[in-house]
Design an enzyme around this catalytic site. Structure first.
Site, PDB file in Angstrom:
ATOM      1  N   LYS A 136     -15.994  -3.547  -0.404  1.00 11.33           N
ATOM      2  CA  LYS A 136     -16.637  -2.290  -0.020  1.00 11.33           C
ATOM      3  C   LYS A 136     -15.840  -1.061  -0.418  1.00 11.33           C
ATOM      4  O   LYS A 136     -16.396  -0.015  -0.651  1.00 11.33           O
ATOM      5  CB  LYS A 136     -17.006  -2.192   1.459  1.00 11.33           C
ATOM      6  CG  LYS A 136     -16.174  -2.886   2.460  1.00 11.33           C
ATOM      7  CD  LYS A 136     -16.761  -2.673   3.855  1.00 11.33           C
ATOM      8  CE  LYS A 136     -16.343  -3.759   4.796  1.00 11.33           C
ATOM      9  NZ  LYS A 136     -14.907  -3.809   5.054  1.00 11.33           N
ATOM     10  N   LYS A 180     -13.220 -10.229  -5.901  1.00 10.83           N
ATOM     11  CA  LYS A 180     -14.237 -10.396  -4.860  1.00 10.83           C
ATOM     12  C   LYS A 180     -15.093  -9.143  -4.709  1.00 10.83           C
ATOM     13  O   LYS A 180     -14.644  -8.042  -5.057  1.00 10.83           O
ATOM     14  CB  LYS A 180     -13.581 -10.759  -3.519  1.00 10.83           C
ATOM     15  CG  LYS A 180     -12.763  -9.647  -2.891  1.00 10.83           C
ATOM     16  CD  LYS A 180     -12.388  -9.994  -1.457  1.00 10.83           C
ATOM     17  CE  LYS A 180     -11.986  -8.722  -0.728  1.00 10.83           C
ATOM     18  NZ  LYS A 180     -11.983  -8.790   0.692  1.00 10.83           N
ATOM     19  N   LYS A 184       0.810  -1.223   0.000  1.00 11.15           N
ATOM     20  CA  LYS A 184       0.000   0.000   0.000  1.00 11.15           C
ATOM     21  C   LYS A 184       0.840   1.269   0.000  1.00 11.15           C
ATOM     22  O   LYS A 184       0.409   2.294  -0.514  1.00 11.15           O
ATOM     23  CB  LYS A 184      -0.960  -0.010   1.198  1.00 11.15           C
ATOM     24  CG  LYS A 184      -2.052  -1.055   1.036  1.00 11.15           C
ATOM     25  CD  LYS A 184      -3.046  -1.022   2.168  1.00 11.15           C
ATOM     26  CE  LYS A 184      -4.088  -2.109   2.012  1.00 11.15           C
ATOM     27  NZ  LYS A 184      -4.870  -2.359   3.210  1.00 11.15           N
TER      28      LYS A 184
HETATM   29  N1  AQP Z   1     -16.522 -10.847  -1.182  1.00 11.54           N
HETATM   30  C1  AQP Z   1     -16.506 -11.466  -0.017  1.00 11.54           C
HETATM   31  N2  AQP Z   1     -17.000 -12.714   0.092  1.00 11.54           N
HETATM   32  C2  AQP Z   1     -17.000 -13.350   1.289  1.00 11.54           C
HETATM   33  N3  AQP Z   1     -16.562 -12.796   2.445  1.00 11.54           N
HETATM   34  C3  AQP Z   1     -16.079 -11.544   2.382  1.00 11.54           C
HETATM   35  N4  AQP Z   1     -15.574 -10.713   3.328  1.00 11.54           N
HETATM   36  C4  AQP Z   1     -15.232  -9.543   2.750  1.00 11.54           C
HETATM   37  N5  AQP Z   1     -15.499  -9.583   1.419  1.00 11.54           N
HETATM   38  C5  AQP Z   1     -16.026 -10.812   1.166  1.00 11.54           C
HETATM   39  C6  AQP Z   1     -15.473 -11.026   4.759  1.00 11.54           C
HETATM   40  O1  AQP Z   1     -16.108 -10.015   5.519  1.00 11.54           O
HETATM   41  C7  AQP Z   1     -15.449  -9.884   6.789  1.00 11.54           C
HETATM   42  C8  AQP Z   1     -15.209  -8.445   7.132  1.00 11.54           C
HETATM   43  O2  AQP Z   1     -14.463  -7.855   6.113  1.00 11.54           O
HETATM   44  P1  AQP Z   1     -13.402  -6.699   6.374  1.00 11.54           P
HETATM   45  O3  AQP Z   1     -14.027  -5.508   6.919  1.00 11.54           O
HETATM   46  O4  AQP Z   1     -12.233  -7.254   7.126  1.00 11.54           O
HETATM   47  O5  AQP Z   1     -12.991  -6.330   4.938  1.00 11.54           O
HETATM   48  P2  AQP Z   1     -12.170  -7.082   3.865  1.00 11.54           P
HETATM   49  O6  AQP Z   1     -11.995  -8.545   4.112  1.00 11.54           O
HETATM   50  O7  AQP Z   1     -10.920  -6.319   3.688  1.00 11.54           O
HETATM   51  O8  AQP Z   1     -13.094  -6.971   2.576  1.00 11.54           O
HETATM   52  P3  AQP Z   1     -14.065  -5.830   2.065  1.00 11.54           P
HETATM   53  O9  AQP Z   1     -15.354  -5.902   2.814  1.00 11.54           O
HETATM   54  O10 AQP Z   1     -14.189  -5.920   0.623  1.00 11.54           O
HETATM   55  O11 AQP Z   1     -13.397  -4.478   2.441  1.00 11.54           O
HETATM   56  P4  AQP Z   1     -12.246  -3.691   1.685  1.00 11.54           P
HETATM   57  O12 AQP Z   1     -12.784  -3.317   0.342  1.00 11.54           O
HETATM   58  O13 AQP Z   1     -12.007  -2.503   2.570  1.00 11.54           O
HETATM   59  O14 AQP Z   1     -11.043  -4.599   1.578  1.00 11.54           O
HETATM   60  C9  AQP Z   1     -14.168 -10.707   6.703  1.00 11.54           C
HETATM   61  O15 AQP Z   1     -14.343 -11.908   7.436  1.00 11.54           O
HETATM   62  C10 AQP Z   1     -14.014 -10.989   5.227  1.00 11.54           C
HETATM   63  O16 AQP Z   1     -13.366 -12.220   4.976  1.00 11.54           O
END
Ligand code: AQP
Length: 321
Positions: free
Chosen positions: A192, A189, A108
Protein backbone atom coordinates in the site's frame (compact mmCIF):
# COMPACT_ATOMS: atom_id res chain seq x y z
CA UNK A 1 -5.42 -17.56 23.91
CA UNK A 2 -6.02 -14.06 22.58
CA UNK A 3 -4.61 -13.32 19.12
CA UNK A 4 -4.13 -9.68 18.08
CA UNK A 5 -3.69 -8.50 14.48
CA UNK A 6 -3.52 -5.02 13.07
CA UNK A 7 -3.54 -3.23 9.76
CA UNK A 8 -1.79 0.10 9.31
CA UNK A 9 -3.56 2.76 7.23
CA UNK A 10 -0.37 3.68 5.40
CA UNK A 11 -2.47 3.46 2.24
CA UNK A 12 -5.73 1.94 1.03
CA UNK A 13 -6.36 -1.76 1.67
CA UNK A 14 -5.38 -3.88 -1.32
CA UNK A 15 -5.98 -7.37 -2.67
CA UNK A 16 -2.87 -8.66 -0.83
CA UNK A 17 -4.20 -7.40 2.50
CA UNK A 18 -7.57 -8.97 1.70
CA UNK A 19 -6.46 -12.42 0.48
CA UNK A 20 -3.45 -12.61 2.80
CA UNK A 21 -5.07 -11.44 6.02
CA UNK A 22 -8.48 -9.74 6.17
CA UNK A 23 -10.47 -12.61 4.67
CA UNK A 24 -9.02 -14.99 7.25
CA UNK A 25 -9.77 -12.56 10.08
CA UNK A 26 -13.39 -12.55 8.93
CA UNK A 27 -13.80 -16.29 8.63
CA UNK A 28 -11.41 -17.92 11.06
CA UNK A 29 -11.32 -15.74 14.16
CA UNK A 30 -11.85 -17.08 17.66
CA UNK A 31 -14.32 -15.08 19.76
CA UNK A 32 -11.59 -13.60 21.99
CA UNK A 33 -9.31 -12.46 19.13
CA UNK A 34 -8.87 -8.75 18.45
CA UNK A 35 -8.29 -6.76 15.28
CA UNK A 36 -7.37 -3.12 15.05
CA UNK A 37 -6.60 -0.33 12.63
CA UNK A 38 -3.14 0.73 13.81
CA UNK A 39 -3.42 4.36 12.76
CA UNK A 40 -0.93 5.59 15.36
CA UNK A 41 1.71 3.55 13.53
CA UNK A 42 1.03 5.44 10.31
CA UNK A 43 2.58 8.69 11.54
CA UNK A 44 6.23 7.84 12.17
CA UNK A 45 7.11 9.89 9.11
CA UNK A 46 5.60 13.25 8.11
CA UNK A 47 1.98 12.61 7.26
CA UNK A 48 -1.16 14.39 6.13
CA UNK A 49 -3.72 14.55 8.95
CA UNK A 50 -6.64 14.66 6.53
CA UNK A 51 -5.36 11.66 4.62
CA UNK A 52 -4.74 9.65 7.77
CA UNK A 53 -8.30 10.35 8.96
CA UNK A 54 -9.70 9.25 5.61
CA UNK A 55 -7.53 6.13 5.30
CA UNK A 56 -8.45 5.08 8.85
CA UNK A 57 -12.17 5.24 7.96
CA UNK A 58 -11.52 3.37 4.71
CA UNK A 59 -9.62 0.63 6.50
CA UNK A 60 -12.31 0.26 9.16
CA UNK A 61 -15.08 0.18 6.54
CA UNK A 62 -13.25 -2.51 4.54
CA UNK A 63 -12.73 -4.66 7.64
CA UNK A 64 -16.39 -4.39 8.65
CA UNK A 65 -17.56 -4.98 5.08
CA UNK A 66 -15.34 -8.05 4.82
CA UNK A 67 -17.06 -9.49 7.87
CA UNK A 68 -14.45 -9.03 10.61
CA UNK A 69 -16.58 -9.27 13.79
CA UNK A 70 -17.43 -5.70 14.83
CA UNK A 71 -17.19 -6.38 18.55
CA UNK A 72 -13.61 -7.62 18.04
CA UNK A 73 -12.52 -4.60 16.04
CA UNK A 74 -11.29 -1.17 17.11
CA UNK A 75 -9.30 1.83 15.94
CA UNK A 76 -6.08 2.22 17.90
CA UNK A 77 -6.35 5.98 18.44
CA UNK A 78 -9.80 5.54 20.01
CA UNK A 79 -7.84 3.99 22.88
CA UNK A 80 -4.99 6.47 22.53
CA UNK A 81 -4.91 7.33 26.23
CA UNK A 82 -4.72 3.66 27.17
CA UNK A 83 -2.13 2.70 24.56
CA UNK A 84 0.02 5.75 25.28
CA UNK A 85 -0.18 5.36 29.07
CA UNK A 86 1.16 1.83 28.75
CA UNK A 87 3.66 2.83 26.05
CA UNK A 88 5.19 5.34 28.50
CA UNK A 89 5.43 2.73 31.25
CA UNK A 90 7.09 0.38 28.77
CA UNK A 91 9.42 3.07 27.43
CA UNK A 92 10.62 3.39 30.99
CA UNK A 93 11.10 -0.39 31.05
CA UNK A 94 12.97 -0.53 27.74
CA UNK A 95 16.61 0.43 27.30
CA UNK A 96 17.86 2.78 24.60
CA UNK A 97 20.14 -0.01 23.35
CA UNK A 98 17.17 -2.34 22.88
CA UNK A 99 15.22 0.25 20.91
CA UNK A 100 18.22 1.23 18.80
CA UNK A 101 18.92 -2.40 17.87
CA UNK A 102 15.61 -2.85 16.04
CA UNK A 103 16.43 -3.76 12.45
CA UNK A 104 13.50 -1.78 11.03
CA UNK A 105 14.73 1.34 12.82
CA UNK A 106 18.24 0.84 11.48
CA UNK A 107 16.96 0.28 7.95
CA UNK A 108 14.49 3.14 7.89
CA UNK A 109 16.58 5.72 9.76
CA UNK A 110 19.86 4.89 8.00
CA UNK A 111 21.71 6.71 10.72
CA UNK A 112 19.99 10.02 10.05
CA UNK A 113 19.35 12.22 13.11
CA UNK A 114 16.42 13.94 11.45
CA UNK A 115 14.07 10.92 11.55
CA UNK A 116 11.12 11.22 13.90
CA UNK A 117 11.61 9.90 17.42
CA UNK A 118 8.46 7.82 16.85
CA UNK A 119 10.40 5.66 14.41
CA UNK A 120 12.66 4.64 17.29
CA UNK A 121 9.90 4.18 19.84
CA UNK A 122 7.11 2.63 17.77
CA UNK A 123 8.18 -0.94 18.63
CA UNK A 124 7.49 0.02 22.26
CA UNK A 125 4.06 1.29 21.25
CA UNK A 126 3.60 -2.04 19.46
CA UNK A 127 4.56 -3.81 22.71
CA UNK A 128 1.92 -1.70 24.48
CA UNK A 129 -0.67 -2.67 21.82
CA UNK A 130 0.12 -6.33 22.44
CA UNK A 131 0.43 -6.30 26.24
CA UNK A 132 -2.51 -4.00 26.96
CA UNK A 133 -4.96 -6.52 25.54
CA UNK A 134 -3.51 -9.61 27.21
CA UNK A 135 -2.40 -11.00 23.85
CA UNK A 136 -0.92 -14.49 23.95
CA UNK A 137 -0.26 -14.90 20.25
CA UNK A 138 0.80 -12.38 17.64
CA UNK A 139 0.63 -13.61 14.05
CA UNK A 140 3.46 -11.77 12.30
CA UNK A 141 5.80 -12.14 9.37
CA UNK A 142 9.58 -12.45 9.77
CA UNK A 143 10.06 -8.67 9.65
CA UNK A 144 8.06 -8.14 12.85
CA UNK A 145 9.48 -11.03 14.90
CA UNK A 146 12.06 -8.84 16.55
CA UNK A 147 9.33 -6.45 17.74
CA UNK A 148 7.36 -9.28 19.34
CA UNK A 149 10.60 -10.45 20.96
CA UNK A 150 10.93 -6.95 22.44
CA UNK A 151 7.36 -7.15 23.76
CA UNK A 152 8.26 -10.47 25.44
CA UNK A 153 11.36 -8.95 27.03
CA UNK A 154 9.44 -5.94 28.34
CA UNK A 155 6.59 -8.08 29.69
CA UNK A 156 9.01 -10.33 31.57
CA UNK A 157 11.04 -7.41 32.90
CA UNK A 158 8.01 -5.52 34.15
CA UNK A 159 6.50 -8.68 35.68
CA UNK A 160 9.76 -9.41 37.50
CA UNK A 161 10.59 -5.87 38.61
CA UNK A 162 7.15 -4.58 39.59
CA UNK A 163 4.68 -7.45 39.74
CA UNK A 164 2.98 -10.04 37.58
CA UNK A 165 0.50 -8.35 35.24
CA UNK A 166 1.35 -9.08 31.60
CA UNK A 167 0.85 -12.21 29.54
CA UNK A 168 4.18 -12.96 27.85
CA UNK A 169 3.20 -13.05 24.16
CA UNK A 170 4.46 -15.36 21.51
CA UNK A 171 5.01 -14.64 17.82
CA UNK A 172 3.22 -17.18 15.67
CA UNK A 173 3.39 -17.65 11.94
CA UNK A 174 0.18 -16.39 10.36
CA UNK A 175 -1.90 -19.22 8.91
CA UNK A 176 -0.77 -19.64 5.33
CA UNK A 177 -2.67 -17.07 3.28
CA UNK A 178 -1.96 -16.05 -0.28
CA UNK A 179 1.14 -13.90 -0.82
CA UNK A 180 0.07 -11.49 -3.52
CA UNK A 181 2.70 -9.83 -5.69
CA UNK A 182 2.52 -6.56 -7.59
CA UNK A 183 0.88 -6.95 -10.99
CA UNK A 184 3.41 -4.61 -12.56
CA UNK A 185 6.49 -6.02 -10.84
CA UNK A 186 5.99 -9.57 -9.58
CA UNK A 187 9.42 -9.54 -7.96
CA UNK A 188 7.90 -7.66 -5.02
CA UNK A 189 4.78 -7.97 -2.91
CA UNK A 190 1.68 -5.92 -3.53
CA UNK A 191 2.02 -2.98 -1.17
CA UNK A 192 0.00 0.00 0.00
CA UNK A 193 2.77 2.48 0.69
CA UNK A 194 4.80 2.06 -2.51
CA UNK A 195 3.38 4.18 -5.28
CA UNK A 196 2.42 1.52 -7.84
CA UNK A 197 -1.14 2.22 -8.92
CA UNK A 198 -1.01 -0.12 -11.90
CA UNK A 199 0.41 -3.00 -9.88
CA UNK A 200 -1.79 -2.67 -6.82
CA UNK A 201 -5.43 -3.70 -6.89
CA UNK A 202 -7.32 -1.82 -4.18
CA UNK A 203 -10.34 -3.33 -2.45
CA UNK A 204 -12.28 -0.19 -3.37
CA UNK A 205 -11.28 -0.19 -7.06
CA UNK A 206 -14.17 -0.23 -9.51
CA UNK A 207 -14.58 -3.51 -11.47
CA UNK A 208 -13.42 -1.91 -14.73
CA UNK A 209 -10.33 -0.52 -13.09
CA UNK A 210 -9.54 -4.01 -11.77
CA UNK A 211 -10.02 -5.51 -15.24
CA UNK A 212 -7.70 -2.90 -16.76
CA UNK A 213 -4.99 -3.58 -14.18
CA UNK A 214 -5.13 -7.30 -14.91
CA UNK A 215 -5.06 -6.74 -18.68
CA UNK A 216 -1.81 -4.84 -18.19
CA UNK A 217 -0.30 -7.29 -15.67
CA UNK A 218 3.28 -8.23 -16.35
CA UNK A 219 3.83 -11.79 -17.55
CA UNK A 220 6.73 -12.87 -19.82
CA UNK A 221 7.46 -13.72 -23.44
CA UNK A 222 7.24 -17.52 -23.12
CA UNK A 223 3.53 -17.71 -23.87
CA UNK A 224 3.25 -20.84 -21.81
CA UNK A 225 0.70 -21.08 -19.00
CA UNK A 226 2.37 -23.15 -16.29
CA UNK A 227 2.92 -22.75 -12.58
CA UNK A 228 6.64 -22.03 -12.16
CA UNK A 229 7.04 -19.21 -9.58
CA UNK A 230 10.83 -18.92 -10.01
CA UNK A 231 10.91 -18.85 -13.79
CA UNK A 232 7.54 -17.23 -14.50
CA UNK A 233 6.70 -15.12 -11.43
CA UNK A 234 4.10 -12.98 -13.21
CA UNK A 235 2.11 -15.96 -14.47
CA UNK A 236 2.45 -17.72 -11.10
CA UNK A 237 1.15 -14.61 -9.34
CA UNK A 238 -1.96 -14.58 -11.54
CA UNK A 239 -2.52 -18.28 -10.88
CA UNK A 240 -2.03 -17.76 -7.13
CA UNK A 241 -4.58 -14.92 -7.14
CA UNK A 242 -7.08 -16.93 -9.16
CA UNK A 243 -6.62 -19.95 -6.87
CA UNK A 244 -6.95 -17.86 -3.70
CA UNK A 245 -10.18 -16.25 -4.95
CA UNK A 246 -11.63 -19.65 -5.77
CA UNK A 247 -10.33 -21.36 -2.62
CA UNK A 248 -8.46 -23.73 -4.87
CA UNK A 249 -4.88 -24.47 -5.91
CA UNK A 250 -2.86 -23.10 -8.85
CA UNK A 251 -2.49 -26.67 -10.16
CA UNK A 252 -6.26 -27.01 -10.27
CA UNK A 253 -7.24 -23.62 -11.69
CA UNK A 254 -4.67 -23.83 -14.48
CA UNK A 255 -6.69 -26.54 -16.19
CA UNK A 256 -8.46 -25.23 -19.26
CA UNK A 257 -6.49 -21.97 -19.46
CA UNK A 258 -4.68 -21.83 -22.76
CA UNK A 259 -3.30 -18.29 -23.07
CA UNK A 260 -2.08 -15.38 -20.98
CA UNK A 261 -5.11 -13.45 -22.16
CA UNK A 262 -7.49 -16.12 -20.79
CA UNK A 263 -5.53 -16.26 -17.55
CA UNK A 264 -5.68 -12.49 -17.06
CA UNK A 265 -9.39 -12.46 -17.80
CA UNK A 266 -10.11 -15.36 -15.45
CA UNK A 267 -8.06 -13.79 -12.65
CA UNK A 268 -9.71 -10.39 -13.14
CA UNK A 269 -13.23 -11.86 -13.06
CA UNK A 270 -12.42 -13.93 -9.96
CA UNK A 271 -11.11 -10.82 -8.20
CA UNK A 272 -14.11 -8.70 -9.25
CA UNK A 273 -16.47 -11.41 -7.94
CA UNK A 274 -14.52 -11.71 -4.68
CA UNK A 275 -14.14 -8.01 -3.99
CA UNK A 276 -17.46 -6.64 -5.26
CA UNK A 277 -19.59 -7.43 -2.18
CA UNK A 278 -16.87 -6.05 0.11
CA UNK A 279 -16.48 -2.92 -1.99
CA UNK A 280 -20.22 -2.26 -2.14
CA UNK A 281 -20.74 -2.69 1.60
CA UNK A 282 -17.65 -0.60 2.40
CA UNK A 283 -18.89 2.24 0.18
CA UNK A 284 -22.28 2.12 1.90
CA UNK A 285 -20.58 2.39 5.27
CA UNK A 286 -18.42 5.27 4.12
CA UNK A 287 -21.51 7.06 2.97
CA UNK A 288 -23.46 6.46 6.15
CA UNK A 289 -21.11 8.20 8.57
CA UNK A 290 -23.47 7.57 11.49
CA UNK A 291 -23.34 3.78 11.21
CA UNK A 292 -19.55 3.69 10.85
CA UNK A 293 -19.12 6.06 13.79
CA UNK A 294 -21.36 3.86 15.91
CA UNK A 295 -19.45 0.70 14.98
CA UNK A 296 -16.24 2.50 15.81
CA UNK A 297 -17.55 3.70 19.18
CA UNK A 298 -18.86 0.28 20.19
CA UNK A 299 -15.63 -1.45 19.17
CA UNK A 300 -13.61 1.03 21.22
CA UNK A 301 -15.87 0.66 24.28
CA UNK A 302 -15.55 -3.08 24.10
CA UNK A 303 -11.75 -3.08 23.73
CA UNK A 304 -11.43 -0.53 26.55
CA UNK A 305 -13.51 -2.65 28.88
CA UNK A 306 -11.42 -5.70 28.15
CA UNK A 307 -8.14 -3.91 28.84
CA UNK A 308 -9.10 -1.57 31.70
CA UNK A 309 -8.21 -3.76 34.63
CA UNK A 310 -4.80 -4.75 33.24
CA UNK A 311 -3.86 -1.12 32.57
CA UNK A 312 -5.00 0.03 36.02
CA UNK A 313 -2.97 -2.73 37.61
CA UNK A 314 0.15 -1.81 35.61
CA UNK A 315 -0.29 1.86 36.59
CA UNK A 316 -0.61 0.84 40.22
CA UNK A 317 2.35 -1.57 40.15
CA UNK A 318 4.52 1.12 38.53
CA UNK A 319 3.79 3.29 41.56
CA UNK A 320 1.78 5.90 39.74
CA UNK A 321 -1.28 5.72 42.01
N1 AQP B 1 1.04 -8.54 -0.75
C1 AQP B 1 0.52 -9.16 0.29
N2 AQP B 1 0.09 -10.43 0.18
C2 AQP B 1 -0.45 -11.06 1.25
N3 AQP B 1 -0.64 -10.49 2.46
C3 AQP B 1 -0.24 -9.21 2.61
N4 AQP B 1 -0.29 -8.36 3.66
C4 AQP B 1 0.24 -7.17 3.28
N5 AQP B 1 0.64 -7.22 1.99
C5 AQP B 1 0.35 -8.48 1.54
C6 AQP B 1 -0.87 -8.66 4.97
O1 AQP B 1 -1.83 -7.69 5.31
C7 AQP B 1 -1.87 -7.52 6.74
C8 AQP B 1 -1.88 -6.07 7.12
O2 AQP B 1 -0.77 -5.44 6.56
P1 AQP B 1 -0.02 -4.24 7.27
O3 AQP B 1 -0.88 -3.08 7.42
O4 AQP B 1 0.68 -4.73 8.50
O5 AQP B 1 1.01 -3.85 6.19
P2 AQP B 1 2.28 -4.56 5.66
O6 AQP B 1 2.38 -6.01 6.00
O7 AQP B 1 3.43 -3.73 6.08
O8 AQP B 1 2.08 -4.49 4.09
P3 AQP B 1 1.42 -3.40 3.15
O9 AQP B 1 -0.06 -3.54 3.19
O10 AQP B 1 2.00 -3.50 1.82
O11 AQP B 1 1.77 -2.02 3.76
P4 AQP B 1 3.10 -1.17 3.63
O12 AQP B 1 3.25 -0.83 2.18
O13 AQP B 1 2.84 0.02 4.49
O14 AQP B 1 4.25 -2.02 4.13
C9 AQP B 1 -0.67 -8.28 7.29
O15 AQP B 1 -1.11 -9.49 7.88
C10 AQP B 1 0.19 -8.55 6.08
O16 AQP B 1 0.93 -9.75 6.20
Amino acid sequence: MIKLSGITPSGTAHLGNYLGAIRRWATRSEPEDLYFVSNMHAMTTKHSAEELRLLTSHQLAVLVAAGVPKEQLFVQSDLMREHMALAWILECTCTFGEARRMIQFKEKSQGSASVRLGLLTYPVLMAADILLHGTARVPVGEDQNQHVELARTLARRFNTDYGEVFVVPEAVLPEAGARVRSLSDPSRKMSKSISDDGGTVYVLDEPDVIRRKFRRAMTDSRNEVRYAPDEQPGVANLLDILAACQDSTPEHVIQGIGSYRDLKEAAAEAVVTTLSPVRERALELLEDKVELAQIRQEGADHARKRSEERLNQAIFLAGLV
